[in-house]
Write a protein that holds these residues in place. Sequence first.
Motif: not given
Lengths: 257, 210
Positions: B1-27
Amino acid sequence: MSTVWDPATLPADDNVDAYTFCVELTGSQWFLQKGKMTAYYGTIEFNGIGHGRLDRLVRTSFHSPLHASDWVVAEGSGKMLLADRAFDVNSYDLEEGNLTIRSGNLLAFQPSLALKQSIVPGFLTLIGTGKFVAASNGPVVFMEPPLRVDPQALVGWADCPSPCHHYDHGYMTGLLGGLRALTGLGGASGEEHQFEFVGAGTVLLQSSEALMPEQPTGAAPQQPGVPGGGAPGPQGAGPGTPRLPGQLGDLQRRFGL
Amino acid sequence: MFRLQGSKVLAVDLTGDAVKAKNGSMVAYDGQMSFKKLSGGGEGLRGMVTRRLTGEQMTVMEVKGHGTCWFADRAAEINLVTLRGDRLYVESSNFLAADAGLRTGTEFTGLRGASQGNGLFTTTVEGHGQAAVMSDGPAVVLRVSAQYPLTVDPGAYVAHQGNLRQSFQSGVTFRTLMGEGGGEAFQIRFEGDGLVYVQPSERNTIAGDV
């Protein structure tokens, strides 16, 4: 999910959000700085000013022919979005008033206002009645003179208080003060120089000291007595007498010798 | 599930599933996560070759696990896009993340891409799920419908979705050559039915000063 806008829900001559402004054109005209339009609905034409058909409009509301090439006239009907490098944008109404603004901050204005070069280099003055849109780095705050402001935070001023330089002389003069100002040794606070405003009016400040890039305002006529005009006064405003050996000139004055 | 924390950080809740994201964008992340670089954006060998050939390079990682993972990139504003079987067109440089179930690919954009200074190809995201798109300043979402075609400055265009036709408009006239151009010499016109994302800032384009 953010709001989805269409021509019916977009505001008329108001902010869409803090960074985007929507102008409604109904056969009317707006002046805008080149390249600040991001999108539009309807039929709008953008014409560089300075050629035949818009000559009369330019004569009545644009008095800075030398930088006319940085401005365009938007004409037609529809809704147009304006934005500038993700800076805050705001609109202001003038009613039979005047406002002087840093040239880089002005985005667009209605032709019912007249745009003139200010005597202060790098600033433009708007005179008359109408709406204009300005960008700033952070929200704009309005202050009443008497007031001293940091040069980098100044956006503009309205209803003409008198703008002048102010130096903290106690700190700047004398031998030690001169050394401090020249070398930064002994602690220069970086705030020894301010702009001072007195008189009735309003001063506009941005809430950061990051300057917007300057826009050329056009050269002032090359005449004696015109600030920034580049011509020295008739008596020669430069150093009057040739410097004698042993005299330090400006340095001497700075160190109070 | 995607949600925004502020307007510049994306929080993704994962329960065993996967997301594709830009390389190195995890904070940051919370829980158990595994990060795997997807060669060729998980588009297979053909996709990999296409991306290499088209210059629409996109280095993507797959994030899988249980917990919450936060993504951000150079303090860019993040916009969430929900896809219901339709297709999102986004520049690879503006792509941040998407559900792993969404298919990504490349598509030829022709002159529009060239006018944006982004090359001749764009990235497509297709399927059912959510995607996150970055912009310089919060994007304004504009609806295009049959009676309301929209014209956009190429430098401010970020992405679009739905069934839209785009055409390239050139305002270059004799006057442009005389140095009296309207400043908006190149424009993209969208017609049809869909949404266009426009950022409040303009990239430098070849037409920037025309």
